[in-house]
Motif scaffolding. Structure first.
Motif, PDB file in Angstrom:
ATOM      1  N   LEU A   1     -13.618 -66.984   4.213  1.00 61.06           N
ATOM      2  CA  LEU A   1     -12.784 -67.348   3.071  1.00 61.06           C
ATOM      3  C   LEU A   1     -13.239 -68.692   2.527  1.00 61.06           C
ATOM      4  O   LEU A   1     -13.779 -69.525   3.248  1.00 61.06           O
ATOM      5  CB  LEU A   1     -11.312 -67.427   3.494  1.00 61.06           C
TER       6      LEU A   1
ATOM      7  N   ARG B   1     -11.390 -70.230   8.676  1.00 65.03           N
ATOM      8  CA  ARG B   1     -11.686 -69.435   7.480  1.00 65.03           C
ATOM      9  C   ARG B   1     -12.486 -68.167   7.797  1.00 65.03           C
ATOM     10  O   ARG B   1     -12.843 -67.420   6.875  1.00 65.03           O
ATOM     11  CB  ARG B   1     -12.443 -70.278   6.471  1.00 65.03           C
TER      12      ARG B   1
ATOM     13  N   GLY C   1     -11.216 -61.485  -0.949  1.00 59.76           N
ATOM     14  CA  GLY C   1     -11.114 -62.874  -1.380  1.00 59.76           C
ATOM     15  C   GLY C   1     -10.479 -63.017  -2.750  1.00 59.76           C
ATOM     16  O   GLY C   1      -9.732 -63.969  -3.003  1.00 59.76           O
TER      17      GLY C   1
ATOM     18  N   SER D   1     -14.277 -65.029  -1.202  1.00 58.56           N
ATOM     19  CA  SER D   1     -14.784 -64.829   0.156  1.00 58.56           C
ATOM     20  C   SER D   1     -16.126 -64.124   0.093  1.00 58.56           C
ATOM     21  O   SER D   1     -16.501 -63.565  -0.947  1.00 58.56           O
ATOM     22  CB  SER D   1     -13.804 -64.013   0.994  1.00 58.56           C
TER      23      SER D   1
END
Length: 285
Positions: A73, A123, A145, A152
């Motif tokens: 992410l 992340r 994302g 992402s």
């Protein structure tokens, strides 16, 4: 020796699927093909077909696939939000192949049967996806994302299943090479699955020996030669097999199974790929 069957290879990151299949062909001195291309930097289950099993390609290419992917992410997002976003992608999804893909970037629909969040650290997000053949996991990671509003990208991907074939049953290129260099024929044969392993999930027509021989010569299968069958519909792919379970041919149903009686006249299925040698002897492949 000429080999016929399916070899499950644990493709490493780096080489292309075509290169891996070609190396196997060179080592085993066999005609080869593979089903379900993996990008060079993707690892996991690669189904390599040997000899006459190459004719299974149209069937194997349709197998559902399972992947484990790691995506990164571009912002810090609570786990519960990520889990909710991931679940939204179950079912039919619209996809456009990634720019790096070799195919035309036309919009397409694919089905994701199951998707789950396995783990999350900062992340980095680990997901498992069971999906229709031809699904682009890289695009899926990008879309997750977008739903989260942070962006992402996929950073790692491994195919863990192709149809009923699992990564736990694969062999490395090193294992194949060692068996060949050691002249260990028993080991080589133990790694090669019979073609019948690839037809576990499609309807079957069990036929008499005379019908099996006729189909191997190109005849259309008639009901008089059928002993019993699974349920199927007209146009569906079916497997014609002997009572001993040997694969005779892949075929296309000409009638719904409910519209004929086994042992009675009438054309039932037309072969599309024949595996049984056209002879009345005991030779099967």
């Amino acid at each position: 020796m000429s080999y016929t069957g399916v070899l499950l290879v644990d493709k490493p990151r780096g080489p292309s699927s075509h290169q891996v299949a070609a190396w196997v062909g060179d080592m085993l001195k066999s005609e080869v093909g593979h089903s379900g291309t993996l990008d060079p930097m993707v690892s996991g289950v690669l189904v390599v077909m040997l000899g006459k099993a190459v004719r299974l390609a149209p069937l194997l290419l349709l197998h559902e696939k399972e992947y484990v992917a790691c995506l990164r992410l571009h912002a810090d997002i609570p786990r519960e939000h990520v889990e909710a976003a991931v679940k939204e992608f179950t079912g039919r999804v619209y996809q456009r192949p990634p720019r790096r893909s070799a195919v035309k970037r036309a919009l397409r629909i694919r089905v994701i049967h199951r998707i789950e969040l396995l783990d999350m650290q900062d992340r980095l997000v680990l997901i498992r996806v069971r999906c229709e053949a031809g699904t682009y996991i890289r695009s899926l990671c990008v879309h997750i994302g977008r739903i989260l509003g942070c962006g992402s990208q996929m950073i790692e991907l491994r195919r863990t299943k192709s149809g009923g074939f699992s990564v736990e049953n694969t062999h490395t290129l090193h294992e194949v090479r060692d068996a060949v260099e050691n002249g260990d024929e028993e080991k080589i044969l133990s790694m090669i699955l019979p073609p019948e392993e690839a037809i576990a999930d499609i309807p079957k027509l069990i036929v008499r020996p005379s019908a099996a021989d006729a189909v191997s010569h190109g005849a259309v299968l008639a009901g008089v030669g059928v002993i019993r069958c699974d349920k199927f519909v007209r146009g569906q792919s079916v497997a014609v097999v002997t009572e001993e379970g040997r694969l005779v041919a892949l075929a296309q149903g000409l009638r719904d199974s409910e519209k004929f009686v086994c042992g009675e006249p009438g054309l039932i299925a037309r072969s599309t790929r024949v595996f049984l040698s056209p002879t009345r002897s005991n030779k099967q492949y």
